[in-house]
Design an enzyme around this catalytic site. Structure first.
Site, PDB file in Angstrom:
ATOM      1  N   ARG A 102       0.840  -1.207   0.000  1.00 35.79           N
ATOM      2  CA  ARG A 102       0.000   0.000   0.000  1.00 35.79           C
ATOM      3  C   ARG A 102       0.874   1.256   0.000  1.00 35.79           C
ATOM      4  NH1 ARG A 102      -2.149  -3.829  -0.866  1.00 35.79           N
ATOM      5  NH2 ARG A 102      -4.034  -4.742  -0.024  1.00 35.79           N
ATOM      6  N   SER A 112     -11.171  -0.424   3.479  1.00 36.52           N
ATOM      7  CA  SER A 112     -10.238  -0.764   4.561  1.00 36.52           C
ATOM      8  C   SER A 112      -9.513   0.493   5.036  1.00 36.52           C
ATOM      9  CB  SER A 112      -9.223  -1.803   4.088  1.00 36.52           C
ATOM     10  OG  SER A 112      -9.866  -3.009   3.751  1.00 36.52           O
ATOM     11  N   GLU A 151      -4.440   3.260   6.142  1.00 41.43           N
ATOM     12  CA  GLU A 151      -4.282   3.263   4.682  1.00 41.43           C
ATOM     13  C   GLU A 151      -4.767   4.594   4.132  1.00 41.43           C
ATOM     14  OE1 GLU A 151      -5.847   0.299   2.125  1.00 41.43           O
ATOM     15  OE2 GLU A 151      -5.295  -1.368   3.431  1.00 41.43           O
TER      16      GLU A 151
END
Length: 335
Positions: A160, A235, A331
């Site tokens: 990520r 998420s 994230e």
């Protein structure tokens, strides 16, 4: 290009946060983008707004990138290279590829956001990451208006992560991305998560690219709320990657703690499991909360502010760290 002042960003962020931009413009071409970046104000380039939490109004210029287009630029017997405009919705691109029977991104079905934002985050799901199919991208320097091509190695992809979240953060507006997809003998990845079980429920024995995409869509739809109904960014936290000694210590008190082995010998521990063990799953705090079906997802039940979301996120981070001595990392970009 139409320049708007004091423009509401509510329709442009999936968390459904009611904030404004001092100035706002939607661009559909490189010429419009060059015109927009000449505005004398701090610049924020916005894709699908699916990975950002606004905690306040934006004092400056927000540029909504809607540069579109999907084009096969090179092909061979086994591969096809596709150049996609940064403003295309990611899932629309996936559906287009599946319709052509191009393989490689079917596991990334139903991920919100745009193609241009995907390399910044190195989006991933069900055992596949964007870097697995990435070739190059084109981007405009938002200070000089010049164009540059970034090849794979230059992007420094990680979990990520990419160079666009570090040294090059805020400098570039990605305008197109080129991908390498398979056109036959697809290497389908069905071993991660519930894909195999879902394919079995679909009575699929020899899955196609389309079958895997449909299975992923079914799984995500069952676990994740639709942003059009309940505001969210998917998420919210990364799954922490740690040394195996951390897992060993964790299993002294939680023998069934799940994990995934990493190629470098370290392990990835599901953040959702950690959050759920701390009692956050389904918990509501004011106008926001932790989604009842997936602890990784924070949601806006209506009227939440970005500050509320940020406070909840850090309450969860502190709770997990206190309980497990593991610190979660968002994230999502919190602005």
């Amino acid at each position: 290009m139409k320049l708007l002042e004091h423009h509401a960003l509510l329709p442009y962020n999936t968390f459904g946060l009611d904030v404004q931009a001092s100035r706002f413009a939607e661009v559909t071409s490189l010429d419009e983008l060059r015109q927009a970046i000449r505005q004398p104000a701090p610049l924020l380039v916005l894709g699908g707004g699916s990975n950002i939490v606004f905690t306040r109004d934006v004092e400056g210029m927000v540029i909504k990138n809607t540069i579109r287009g999907m084009e096969v630029v090179q092909e061979s017997e086994d591969k096809v290279f596709v150049k996609v405009g940064a403003g295309e919705r990611w899932h629309d691109f996936v559906l287009w590829a599946v319709e052509q029977d191009f393989g490689g991104i079917e596991n990334l079905s139903l991920i919100p956001g745009t193609v241009g934002a995907a390399p910044i985050q190195n989006i991933g799901a069900y055992g596949v990451e964007l870097k697995d199919v990435f070739v190059s991208l084109e981007a405009m320097d938002i200070t000089a208006g010049t164009m540059r091509v970034f090849e794979y190695a230059e992007c420094r992809f990680g979990y990520r992560d990419s160079i666009f979240k570090h040294e090059e953060k805020g400098r570039w507006c990605i305008t197109s991305v080129t991908f390498s997809l398979t056109r036959n003998e697809h290497h389908l990845n069905t071993s991660y998560g519930d894909i195999q079980r879902t394919l079995a429920q679909m009575n699929v024995v020899q899955p196609t690219v389309a079958d895997v995409s449909q299975a992923v869509i079914a799984i995500r739809s069952s676990k994740l709320p639709d942003p059009a109904v309940i505001g969210n960014c998917g998420s919210f936290f990364k799954n922490p990657e740690t040394d195996r000694s951390v897992l060993d210590h964790l299993r002294l008190h939680h023998p069934q703690a799940p994990h995934y082995d990493l190629p470098d010998g370290r392990v990835k521990i599901p953040a959702g499991w950690l959050i759920e063990q701390c009692g956050w799953k389904g918990k509501r705090v004011g106008h926001t909360g932790c989604y009842e079906k997936q602890a990784l997802v924070l949601v806006n039940y209506g009227g939440a502010t970005g500050e509320e979301v940020r406070n909840l996120a850090y309450a969860i981070i502190n709770s997990v760290e206190k309980t497990f001595a593991i610190r979660l990392e968002p994230e999502v970009n919190i602005l």
